[in-house]
Design a protein around this motif. Structure first.
Motif, short mmCIF file in Angstrom:
data_model
loop_
_atom_site.label_atom_id
_atom_site.label_comp_id
_atom_site.label_asym_id
_atom_site.label_seq_id
_atom_site.Cartn_x
_atom_site.Cartn_y
_atom_site.Cartn_z
N GLU A 282 0.71 -1.11 -0.02
CA GLU A 282 -0.03 -0.11 0.09
C GLU A 282 0.93 1.16 0.07
O GLU A 282 2.10 1.26 0.52
N VAL A 283 0.36 2.17 -0.64
CA VAL A 283 1.19 3.42 -0.88
C VAL A 283 0.04 4.54 -0.34
O VAL A 283 -1.01 4.52 -0.70
N ASP A 284 0.68 5.69 0.30
CA ASP A 284 -0.17 7.02 0.73
C ASP A 284 -0.38 7.85 -0.39
O ASP A 284 0.66 8.19 -0.91
N LEU A 285 -1.45 8.10 -0.71
CA LEU A 285 -1.82 9.23 -1.85
C LEU A 285 -2.49 10.36 -1.21
O LEU A 285 -3.07 11.26 -1.89
N GLU A 286 -2.13 10.75 0.06
CA GLU A 286 -2.64 12.03 0.83
C GLU A 286 -4.07 11.95 1.05
O GLU A 286 -4.76 11.33 0.85
N HIS B 99 -9.10 9.82 3.30
CA HIS B 99 -7.66 9.82 3.10
C HIS B 99 -7.76 8.84 1.88
O HIS B 99 -8.17 7.56 2.19
N LEU B 100 -6.77 8.91 0.91
CA LEU B 100 -6.57 7.99 -0.24
C LEU B 100 -5.37 7.14 -0.27
O LEU B 100 -4.21 7.75 0.34
N TYR B 101 -5.30 5.80 -0.33
CA TYR B 101 -4.34 4.88 -0.45
C TYR B 101 -4.44 4.06 -1.81
O TYR B 101 -5.59 4.13 -2.44
N GLY B 102 -3.27 3.63 -2.18
CA GLY B 102 -3.31 2.70 -3.31
C GLY B 102 -2.66 1.62 -3.23
O GLY B 102 -1.91 1.45 -2.41
N VAL C 276 4.93 9.40 -9.46
CA VAL C 276 4.09 10.35 -8.82
C VAL C 276 4.72 11.59 -8.33
O VAL C 276 4.03 12.54 -8.46
N LYS C 277 6.20 11.49 -7.88
CA LYS C 277 6.85 12.85 -7.67
C LYS C 277 6.86 13.73 -8.76
O LYS C 277 6.77 14.79 -8.69
N VAL D 77 -7.62 1.20 -5.50
CA VAL D 77 -7.67 2.57 -4.78
C VAL D 77 -8.47 2.31 -3.46
O VAL D 77 -9.72 1.52 -3.49
N ILE D 78 -8.21 2.60 -2.49
CA ILE D 78 -8.66 2.57 -0.89
C ILE D 78 -8.99 3.86 -0.54
O ILE D 78 -8.14 4.73 -0.35
N VAL D 79 -10.15 3.90 -0.14
CA VAL D 79 -10.69 5.45 0.54
C VAL D 79 -10.91 5.08 1.79
O VAL D 79 -11.66 4.16 2.48
N SER D 80 -10.04 5.80 2.77
CA SER D 80 -10.35 5.74 4.49
C SER D 80 -10.99 7.05 5.15
O SER D 80 -10.50 7.93 4.26
N ASP D 81 -11.40 6.65 6.08
CA ASP D 81 -12.07 7.94 6.87
C ASP D 81 -12.71 8.73 6.07
O ASP D 81 -12.63 9.94 6.05
N PHE D 82 -13.66 8.26 5.33
CA PHE D 82 -14.47 9.04 4.44
C PHE D 82 -15.64 9.74 5.03
O PHE D 82 -16.35 9.04 5.93
#
Length: 214
Positions: free
Chosen positions: A112-116, A136-139, A153-154, A204-209
């Motif tokens: 998993e990577v943090d997408l901010e 909070h979006l993760y991938g 991404v950078k 794509v993972i959506v957290s704390d929506f």
């Protein structure tokens, strides 16, 4: 007196014999006429019987032919159906309804990577209300793609963030109310991979929506 009685009996015997002969002659004549007339009727009856037999044979032949055609059609259908099924199984195409936001990979070869974090406030023209969205979006990517993913991404992080904000702002309230956020996840996945130039993002993972409409 005896002579008269004898003569009377003789006359009666003669008349009886003539009547008998006449009866036999009439019977013979009638039988002959019937025999002469009957051949046509017998021939007609025979023709009818032959016609019915012919029709029965033709009907049986037709039924057998139709049965053979149906059987052949069933075999062809089963053959084509099996072929189509195998072709579809070998094609590797996704089934209808399969989520594009999730591509199955080996769970031991993904990270998993943090997408901010995202905070979005926008005005809904349709409902004339204000929508506030926070998540909070993760991938999920393959472990072997981590270095290349971070580099890409950078190089395009601002474009990726802008595209995600655009998706949220243009989303319909019912899409934001969807428990799985299926449409939004698919759009984020497709747009992000399009910007990266490679399908490196697998899920794509959506957290704390949190979604609020006022």
């Amino acid at each position: 007196m005896l002579a008269r009685l004898t003569a009377l009996l003789f006359v009666i015997a003669v008349i009886g014999a003539e009547v008998l002969i006449a009866s036999l002659w009439l019977s013979s004549s009638t039988s002959s006429q019937t025999t002469q007339t009957d051949p046509h009727g017998a021939q007609a009856a025979e023709d009818v019987a032959n016609t019915e037999t012919k029709h029965g044979h033709e009907a049986g032949t037709k039924e057998n032919h139709e049965s053979a055609e149906k059987k052949h059609g069933t075999v062809e259908k089963n053959k084509h159906g099996a072929t189509g099924k195998n072709s579809h199984a070998k094609s590797g195409h996704s089934q209808p309804g399969e989520s594009a936001a999730k591509i199955i990979v080996d769970p031991l070869d993904q990270i998993e990577v943090d997408l901010e974090q995202f905070y979005v406030t926008t005005q809904s023209v349709a409902s004339n209300s204000t929508m506030r969205v926070e998540f909070h979006l993760y991938g999920v990517i393959k472990a072997g793609d981590k270095e290349e993913f971070d580099r890409l991404v950078k190089a395009s992080q601002h474009r990726i963030r802008d595209q995600i904000l655009t998706i949220i702002r243009s989303a319909h309230p019912r899409d934001l109310s969807d428990a799985g956020l299926g449409l939004i996840k698919r759009q984020i996945l497709e747009k992000t991979n399009a910007i990266l130039g490679k399908p490196l993002l697998r899920e794509v993972i959506v957290s704390d929506f949190a979604y609020l409409e006022q």
